[in-house]
Design a protein around this motif. Structure first.
Motif, PDB file in Angstrom:
ATOM      1  N   ALA A  18      -4.387   1.243  11.318  1.00 43.55           N
ATOM      2  CA  ALA A  18      -5.182   2.424  11.635  1.00 43.55           C
ATOM      3  C   ALA A  18      -4.981   3.433  10.518  1.00 43.55           C
ATOM      4  CB  ALA A  18      -4.770   3.025  12.979  1.00 43.55           C
ATOM      5  N   PHE A  19      -6.082   3.924   9.952  1.00 42.02           N
ATOM      6  CA  PHE A  19      -5.989   4.912   8.879  1.00 42.02           C
ATOM      7  C   PHE A  19      -7.317   5.643   8.734  1.00 42.02           C
ATOM      8  CE2 PHE A  19      -7.411   0.975   6.923  1.00 42.02           C
ATOM      9  CZ  PHE A  19      -8.453   1.379   6.098  1.00 42.02           C
ATOM     10  N   THR A  20      -7.275   6.726   7.980  1.00 42.41           N
ATOM     11  CA  THR A  20      -8.455   7.538   7.688  1.00 42.41           C
ATOM     12  C   THR A  20      -8.542   7.780   6.182  1.00 42.41           C
ATOM     13  OG1 THR A  20      -8.377   8.674   9.820  1.00 42.41           O
ATOM     14  CG2 THR A  20      -9.603   9.756   8.066  1.00 42.41           C
ATOM     15  N   ILE A  21      -9.745   7.657   5.635  1.00 43.85           N
ATOM     16  CA  ILE A  21      -9.990   7.925   4.222  1.00 43.85           C
ATOM     17  C   ILE A  21     -11.038   9.028   4.118  1.00 43.85           C
ATOM     18  CG2 ILE A  21     -11.039   7.011   2.117  1.00 43.85           C
ATOM     19  CD1 ILE A  21      -9.847   4.348   2.743  1.00 43.85           C
ATOM     20  N   GLU A  22     -10.752   9.996   3.279  1.00 39.99           N
ATOM     21  CA  GLU A  22     -11.741  11.047   3.036  1.00 39.99           C
ATOM     22  C   GLU A  22     -12.271  10.901   1.607  1.00 39.99           C
ATOM     23  OE1 GLU A  22     -10.277  14.851   4.238  1.00 39.99           O
ATOM     24  OE2 GLU A  22      -9.764  14.165   6.251  1.00 39.99           O
ATOM     25  N   SER A  23     -12.019  11.863   0.738  1.00 39.17           N
ATOM     26  CA  SER A  23     -12.537  11.795  -0.620  1.00 39.17           C
ATOM     27  C   SER A  23     -11.497  11.196  -1.556  1.00 39.17           C
ATOM     28  CB  SER A  23     -12.921  13.197  -1.090  1.00 39.17           C
ATOM     29  OG  SER A  23     -11.791  14.049  -1.033  1.00 39.17           O
ATOM     30  N   GLY A  24     -11.876  11.031  -2.834  1.00 36.58           N
ATOM     31  CA  GLY A  24     -10.938  10.555  -3.833  1.00 36.58           C
ATOM     32  C   GLY A  24     -10.745   9.059  -3.782  1.00 36.58           C
ATOM     33  N   LEU A  25      -9.661   8.608  -4.396  1.00 33.64           N
ATOM     34  CA  LEU A  25      -9.346   7.178  -4.463  1.00 33.64           C
ATOM     35  C   LEU A  25      -8.088   6.906  -3.649  1.00 33.64           C
ATOM     36  CD1 LEU A  25      -9.580   4.806  -7.478  1.00 33.64           C
ATOM     37  CD2 LEU A  25      -7.459   4.874  -6.155  1.00 33.64           C
ATOM     38  N   THR A  26      -8.238   6.106  -2.627  1.00 32.67           N
ATOM     39  CA  THR A  26      -7.122   5.725  -1.768  1.00 32.67           C
ATOM     40  C   THR A  26      -6.644   4.339  -2.165  1.00 32.67           C
ATOM     41  OG1 THR A  26      -7.917   7.049   0.091  1.00 32.67           O
ATOM     42  CG2 THR A  26      -6.373   5.271   0.589  1.00 32.67           C
ATOM     43  N   LEU A 198      -4.269   6.336 -10.823  1.00 34.81           N
ATOM     44  CA  LEU A 198      -5.566   6.508 -10.183  1.00 34.81           C
ATOM     45  C   LEU A 198      -5.545   7.144  -8.801  1.00 34.81           C
ATOM     46  CD1 LEU A 198      -7.073   3.013 -11.093  1.00 34.81           C
ATOM     47  CD2 LEU A 198      -7.605   5.206 -12.180  1.00 34.81           C
ATOM     48  N   ALA A 199      -4.510   6.911  -8.029  1.00 30.43           N
ATOM     49  CA  ALA A 199      -4.557   7.252  -6.601  1.00 30.43           C
ATOM     50  C   ALA A 199      -4.457   8.746  -6.324  1.00 30.43           C
ATOM     51  CB  ALA A 199      -3.450   6.520  -5.860  1.00 30.43           C
ATOM     52  N   THR A 200      -5.309   9.215  -5.432  1.00 30.37           N
ATOM     53  CA  THR A 200      -5.148  10.552  -4.857  1.00 30.37           C
ATOM     54  C   THR A 200      -4.538  10.458  -3.468  1.00 30.37           C
ATOM     55  OG1 THR A 200      -7.434  10.474  -4.049  1.00 30.37           O
ATOM     56  CG2 THR A 200      -7.062  11.544  -6.166  1.00 30.37           C
ATOM     57  N   ASN A 201      -4.628   9.275  -2.867  1.00 28.15           N
ATOM     58  CA  ASN A 201      -3.993   8.994  -1.584  1.00 28.15           C
ATOM     59  C   ASN A 201      -3.453   7.567  -1.638  1.00 28.15           C
ATOM     60  OD1 ASN A 201      -5.045  11.436   0.065  1.00 28.15           O
ATOM     61  ND2 ASN A 201      -6.903  10.534  -0.789  1.00 28.15           N
ATOM     62  N   VAL A 202      -2.417   7.302  -0.847  1.00 30.46           N
ATOM     63  CA  VAL A 202      -1.805   5.974  -0.840  1.00 30.46           C
ATOM     64  C   VAL A 202      -1.571   5.527   0.596  1.00 30.46           C
ATOM     65  CG1 VAL A 202       0.206   4.593  -1.506  1.00 30.46           C
ATOM     66  CG2 VAL A 202      -0.664   6.346  -3.067  1.00 30.46           C
ATOM     67  N   ILE A 203      -1.915   4.261   0.865  1.00 27.06           N
ATOM     68  CA  ILE A 203      -1.598   3.615   2.137  1.00 27.06           C
ATOM     69  C   ILE A 203      -0.747   2.397   1.808  1.00 27.06           C
ATOM     70  CG2 ILE A 203      -2.489   2.397   4.151  1.00 27.06           C
ATOM     71  CD1 ILE A 203      -5.079   4.011   3.835  1.00 27.06           C
ATOM     72  N   ALA A 204       0.458   2.332   2.355  1.00 26.09           N
ATOM     73  CA  ALA A 204       1.360   1.201   2.121  1.00 26.09           C
ATOM     74  C   ALA A 204       1.328   0.284   3.325  1.00 26.09           C
ATOM     75  CB  ALA A 204       2.781   1.696   1.862  1.00 26.09           C
ATOM     76  N   ILE A 205       1.128  -1.021   3.064  1.00 25.07           N
ATOM     77  CA  ILE A 205       1.050  -2.003   4.143  1.00 25.07           C
ATOM     78  C   ILE A 205       2.039  -3.129   3.872  1.00 25.07           C
ATOM     79  CG2 ILE A 205      -0.844  -3.235   3.002  1.00 25.07           C
ATOM     80  CD1 ILE A 205      -1.951  -3.891   5.798  1.00 25.07           C
ATOM     81  N   GLU A 206       2.659  -3.607   4.935  1.00 22.87           N
ATOM     82  CA  GLU A 206       3.624  -4.704   4.821  1.00 22.87           C
ATOM     83  C   GLU A 206       3.581  -5.523   6.105  1.00 22.87           C
ATOM     84  OE1 GLU A 206       8.090  -5.270   3.028  1.00 22.87           O
ATOM     85  OE2 GLU A 206       7.733  -3.530   4.314  1.00 22.87           O
ATOM     86  N   ASN A 207       3.491  -6.837   5.942  1.00 27.75           N
ATOM     87  CA  ASN A 207       3.456  -7.742   7.099  1.00 27.75           C
ATOM     88  C   ASN A 207       2.392  -7.361   8.107  1.00 27.75           C
ATOM     89  OD1 ASN A 207       5.656  -9.282   6.113  1.00 27.75           O
ATOM     90  ND2 ASN A 207       7.099  -7.788   6.971  1.00 27.75           N
ATOM     91  N   ILE A 210       0.710  -0.921   8.648  1.00 20.22           N
ATOM     92  CA  ILE A 210       0.790   0.215   7.744  1.00 20.22           C
ATOM     93  C   ILE A 210       2.116   0.930   7.984  1.00 20.22           C
ATOM     94  CG2 ILE A 210      -0.193   2.483   7.200  1.00 20.22           C
ATOM     95  CD1 ILE A 210      -2.939   1.251   7.706  1.00 20.22           C
ATOM     96  N   ILE A 211       2.906   1.055   6.917  1.00 19.70           N
ATOM     97  CA  ILE A 211       4.235   1.653   7.058  1.00 19.70           C
ATOM     98  C   ILE A 211       4.288   3.080   6.536  1.00 19.70           C
ATOM     99  CG2 ILE A 211       5.416  -0.561   7.046  1.00 19.70           C
ATOM    100  CD1 ILE A 211       6.067  -0.137   4.122  1.00 19.70           C
ATOM    101  N   ALA A 212       3.268   3.514   5.784  1.00 14.18           N
ATOM    102  CA  ALA A 212       3.247   4.892   5.294  1.00 14.18           C
ATOM    103  C   ALA A 212       1.866   5.212   4.752  1.00 14.18           C
ATOM    104  CB  ALA A 212       4.293   5.104   4.197  1.00 14.18           C
ATOM    105  N   SER A 213       1.485   6.487   4.811  1.00 12.07           N
ATOM    106  CA  SER A 213       0.235   6.938   4.207  1.00 12.07           C
ATOM    107  C   SER A 213       0.359   8.414   3.881  1.00 12.07           C
ATOM    108  CB  SER A 213      -0.962   6.695   5.143  1.00 12.07           C
ATOM    109  OG  SER A 213      -0.825   7.454   6.330  1.00 12.07           O
ATOM    110  N   GLY A 214      -0.336   8.840   2.836  1.00 13.07           N
ATOM    111  CA  GLY A 214      -0.290  10.240   2.433  1.00 13.07           C
ATOM    112  C   GLY A 214      -0.544  10.365   0.946  1.00 13.07           C
ATOM    113  N   ASN A 215      -0.195  11.518   0.355  1.00 13.12           N
ATOM    114  CA  ASN A 215      -0.402  11.672  -1.075  1.00 13.12           C
ATOM    115  C   ASN A 215       0.625  10.829  -1.833  1.00 13.12           C
ATOM    116  OD1 ASN A 215       2.018  13.274  -1.823  1.00 13.12           O
ATOM    117  ND2 ASN A 215       1.083  14.875  -0.582  1.00 13.12           N
ATOM    118  N   PRO A 216       0.358  10.532  -3.112  1.00 11.31           N
ATOM    119  CA  PRO A 216       1.247   9.629  -3.854  1.00 11.31           C
ATOM    120  C   PRO A 216       2.705  10.069  -3.876  1.00 11.31           C
ATOM    121  CG  PRO A 216      -0.807   9.908  -5.043  1.00 11.31           C
ATOM    122  CD  PRO A 216      -0.839  10.879  -3.897  1.00 11.31           C
ATOM    123  N   ALA A 217       2.950  11.360  -4.039  1.00 12.11           N
ATOM    124  CA  ALA A 217       4.334  11.834  -4.115  1.00 12.11           C
ATOM    125  C   ALA A 217       5.081  11.560  -2.815  1.00 12.11           C
ATOM    126  CB  ALA A 217       4.369  13.324  -4.434  1.00 12.11           C
TER     127      ALA A 217
END
Length: 361
Positions: A18-26, A198-207, A210-217
């Motif tokens: 489950a996630f949401t994408i708005e503008s930029g590159l995710t 490139l990324a303005t947003n990041v979604i990390a997925i494993e197995n 989704i284990i994390a989402s938010g800005n790259p930092a």
């Protein structure tokens, strides 16, 4: 805005996302087999999930509870595949306009000309794919996706087959798409150099989860929020002050201190954002007189987190928080604790040309 909440099973593999994408590159990141491509294909309509909902703005593309499923050709998505998948019997010009036959996108000569010039493919229009280099094929594949005037662009590891030099050619085009077209991009990758730039947003997925989402930092700033195969690190924004072409180096000023970067496509006055892998940083209580590491920052320990023989330390350097990851044995030997003054050492090679996040002339 893209809203996704789906569940799907393929053999023994289960995907719940489950996630949401708005503008930029995710950037959708994770190790091989984590479910990245499956999730991208579900969004595109190429895989029909067992259950869930997908909405783009006010339009529903999927609602299994209501028996709703919109097929791929009605979702107005541009898809750039890993292999490019250009039609070998068609010229570049024909490949670019192919999708319009089905989407009924009206021709716009100025927009088409601008896009062709942006991608630098005007001289390729009458060639067939077997006469193109890897970088040229990638640019044409991106152009074909954009020619269909998509509402959403999905890119599944589009640069994975390219060497660093060819990637460097493509990055500025992807940055333009990210910053200027207004088209949200879902970018599948497992390479930190691509995500960092490139990324303005990041979604990390494993197995399949989704284990994390938010800005790259936020996402890339701790190994606790990343798959084990993806290294954590920190981002610093800096301004290029000097270029030493004969040495292949650039000198940049950041809030954390002076940085020496490998030569890249940047000029004096440009603002860049660089990614520093946590494992590349050596910590010391005193700086040796003779050491090869060009980058030497100083700060104070803010937080310490130890797990499994590894210790993550966040150091405040002039207001910038930098992550270092060392062995717990090393942390104990240096008696590290919050408030301790520490020096950070790392080589210029730790920040390659693909560590550039963006630039402003």
């Amino acid at each position: 805005m893209l809203d996704v909440a789906v569940s799907h099973r393929q053999g023994n593999f289960k995907l719940h996302a489950a996630f949401t994408i708005e503008s930029g590159l995710t950037a959708l990141i994770g190790p091989s087999g984590s479910g990245k491509t499956t999730l991208a294909n579900i969004v595109a309509g190429l895989v029909r999930p067992d259950e869930g909902e997908i909405k783009f703005g006010a339009t529903s593309w999927l609602d299994t509870g209501k028996g709703l499923w919109v097929p791929p050709h009605k979702r107005n998505i541009g898809y750039v595949f890993q292999e490019g998948r250009l039609f070998p019997q068609m010229t570049v010009r024909q490949n670019l306009t192919y999708a319009r036959r089905f989407k009924k996108v009206p021709a716009n000569e100025k927009r088409d000309a601008d896009l062709i010039d942006l991608l630098g493919i005007r001289h390729l229009l009458d060639r067939r794919p077997d006469k193109l280099s890897g970088g040229e094929k990638s640019r044409v594949a991106i152009g074909r996706a954009l020619f269909s005037a998509p509402d959403l662009l999905i890119m599944d590891e589009p640069l994975s087959a390219l060497d660093p030099a060819r990637k460097a050619e493509i990055f500025p085009h992807l940055e333009y798409i990210r910053d200027e077209t207004g088209i949200p991009v879902l970018y599948v990758s497992h390479l930190m150099e691509e995500v960092a730039r490139l990324a303005t947003n990041v979604i990390a997925i494993e197995n399949g989860k989704i284990i994390a989402s938010g800005n790259p930092a936020e996402v890339l700033g701790s190994q606790a929020t990343l798959p084990a195969t993806i290294p954590a690190g920190s981002f610093l924004q800096a301004r290029i002050e000097e270029i030493f072409a004969d040495e292949g180096l650039m000198k940049a000023n950041s809030a954390a201190g002076t940085l020496y970067l490998r030569m890249a496509d940047a000029e004096v006055g440009d603002t860049v954002r660089v990614h520093i892998p946590a494992t590349e940083i050596t910590l010391t209580r005193q700086v040796p007189e003779q050491i090869s590491a060009l980058n030497r920052l100083s700060g104070r320990v803010e937080t310490i987190r130890s797990e499994g023989g590894e210790t993550e330390i966040i150091i405040n350097c002039g207001g910038e928080r930098i992550l270092s990851r060392i062995t717990s044995r090393s942390a104990e030997a240096m008696a590290l604790q919050p408030g301790v003054e520490i020096f950070l050492l790392f080589k210029a090679v730790a920040i390659g040309r693909q560590g550039l996040f963006h630039r402003h002339g």
